[in-house]
Write an enzyme that holds these catalytic residues in place. Sequence first.
Site, PDB file in Angstrom:
ATOM      1  N   ASP A  56      53.288 127.439  65.335  1.00 13.01           N
ATOM      2  CA  ASP A  56      54.418 127.561  64.420  1.00 13.01           C
ATOM      3  C   ASP A  56      54.704 128.985  63.986  1.00 13.01           C
ATOM      4  OD1 ASP A  56      52.145 127.898  62.677  1.00 13.01           O
ATOM      5  OD2 ASP A  56      53.513 127.491  61.004  1.00 13.01           O
ATOM      6  N   ASP A  85      47.415 125.613  67.451  1.00 15.52           N
ATOM      7  CA  ASP A  85      47.193 126.652  66.453  1.00 15.52           C
ATOM      8  C   ASP A  85      46.704 125.950  65.186  1.00 15.52           C
ATOM      9  OD1 ASP A  85      47.456 129.202  65.056  1.00 15.52           O
ATOM     10  OD2 ASP A  85      49.195 128.287  64.096  1.00 15.52           O
ATOM     11  N   ASP A  87      52.218 133.026  67.465  1.00 15.03           N
ATOM     12  CA  ASP A  87      52.108 132.007  68.516  1.00 15.03           C
ATOM     13  C   ASP A  87      53.165 132.182  69.610  1.00 15.03           C
ATOM     14  OD1 ASP A  87      50.060 130.745  67.051  1.00 15.03           O
ATOM     15  OD2 ASP A  87      51.546 129.699  65.836  1.00 15.03           O
TER      16      ASP A  87
END
Length: 714
Positions: free
Chosen positions: A608, A413, A612
């Site tokens: 995080d 990410d 996600d």
Amino acid sequence: MAQTRERELHLDVKGMTCGSCVTRVEKALLKHPGVLDAKVNLATAEAMVRLADGSVPFEGLQAAVQSRGYDIAPHVDRLDDPAARERREWLRRVFIAWPLGVAVMVLSLAAMDREWARWTAFLLATPVQFVAGWPFLRGAAVRARRLSANMDTLIALGTLTAFTYSVWALFAGGDLYFDTAALVIAFQLLGKYLEALARGRASQAIRGLLELGAKEAHVVRGGKEFLMLADQVKPGDMLRVRPGEKIPTDGMVVEGGSTVDESMLTGESVPVEKTAGAEVTGATLNVDGTLLIRATRVGSETALAQIVRLVEEAQSRKAPIQQLADRVAGIFVPVVIIVAAISAVAWIIASGGVRQAIAPAVAVLIIACPCAMGLATPAAIMVGTGRGAQLGILIRGGEVLERSRKIDSVVFDKTGTLTEGRMRLAEVVGDDRSLAMAAGAEAGSEHPMARAIVEGASIQGLAVPKASSFRSAVGQGVLAHLEDTDVLVGSLRYLMERDFEIGPKLRAEAERLESEGKTVSWVGWEGRAQGVLAVADGLKPGAAEVVDALKALGVEVAMITGDNRSTAVAIARQVGIDAVLAEVMPGQKVEEIHRLQAAGKVVAMVGDGVNDGPALAQADLGIAIGTGTDVAIEASDLTLIRGDLKGVVTAIRLSRSTFRTIVENLFWAFGYNVVLVPLAAFGLLNPILAGAAMAFSSVSVVSNSLRLRRFAAS
């Protein structure tokens, strides 16, 4: 012809302890007539069963599951989750088995030649065998009825053999093995508790997601405003959301304007402008304006509820591993029983008596007692996870270790993972006065860009003038009066609409900054643009080095983000990532991970944020940044507690080393059995030496596991 109507049952499942239990329950349900699909989630101890029509009775499904040794009941929402109850149950049994088991061992070592000590050992070992060890005995009985075997069978067979022989020897004279039976059960119970402790964290992810939503809503009816619980909102209700409040449910803006922080959904670090006609999402944060919203989707239809569903489905789709010991046990247990029986019969024929046949047969079963097998996995996991904690890595059990060894693709990410997740002043085009004036104008704003500008001026030690007036234009900029002049700070359009002169040099510099993925804000006064301020979410230290290290290991690296494409590409270029997926919503993240898996990739996802969570659960290995949200951490398999990206490389290496240690442990454990069982069968290994050999195999397993304490970080 009448159409059949499908329906879905939500069930609670009782008695599951491992991944193979999931398979057995699903097979039992799927074999029942009328069942179209069945998905069982070990983490939540729940099952979703899709039926062809309403004629399938619950009692029939329950009987099918009970025949496999489990039970089901209609789902009931409870304050305590099943995982917590399971942990408490295993811990209670651990507290019974360990004190009593250690006491029996002390008696066996110090006083077995005394009658009182022999009887005391019997009295202490009995509750360990039949109370603390009851789940293993029950599991073995269920497997026996279905002519199958697993670790429960080995534990029950070995401990009952040692216990029964010891009871016989208590009266007839001879060596006792109560300590063997008690300690095997004690070690197994500790391993089960540790597994439950790690597994139970997954259900907390779903609870954490639900906690993100707004609890209350301001509903406007008949010109009056009422405060009610958010879950009582109905489609069509008008909701007023003030600055700093969470949006209660999905809806459409009817009146007002504001910027909304949607980072929990998209990962986008900059709040998004919302005016009449724009769609808003429940659980996102209204930043700086008042909105009147018409509710469009509530309850299970909201985006947040869909994220919850995605996490649940991704977790249930993960193929549960079959423990190596369980696989071998299906063959090993029948072979051991046959060898013991053949040995006993042969000795009876050879010696003409039963007494001479007992020792070889018992020696065979004792040497096959799975103490080392039981230690093989939990010992390595305990040492490996302990070393991981020292290195800032949280590992979630044996399944994680098996999956991690095959990782060949890592997907990062962006926001908060590769970047710091916080806007900072990156560059100023203009003199110090431009920055000082912009900071003075933005001092009263809570917008992340405004805070970055004010913080940047403070770091540079500039004297910031105080504004005598301040007016914000939502999504455009601010107008403040300071130093006897009006100062505008905002977008290029905001200045152009007020006929400010825009110099070609500043325009070119702004375009350059935007091409680098930075967010630009203009500052001007006296009818002319005076400077350009660029803010950006900076890279985390060492991000590029981590990508290089992964590539050196032969791992493909990609980046996925809900952020805009220009920013995403700029960040990816800086860290050396070629594959970029931008402007991706949570559901699409799961699809992208699944697409890679369908192409044969074994994927690790590093993230995080709340957005996600589903992708972390879908990935073969979910790695969460510990400085991120609790939901991402709970949905992951590995957590980098310190937020250091170097931990991604270290985590994969440590997981592979720990799994390799487990395989070595199982090899040693089964190796002792393969070599020594024939010796025991031929009477060359009496029960005392068999017990000693079994203990030595356990020491070997523990010693091999302790080598992981020397594992070095990347």
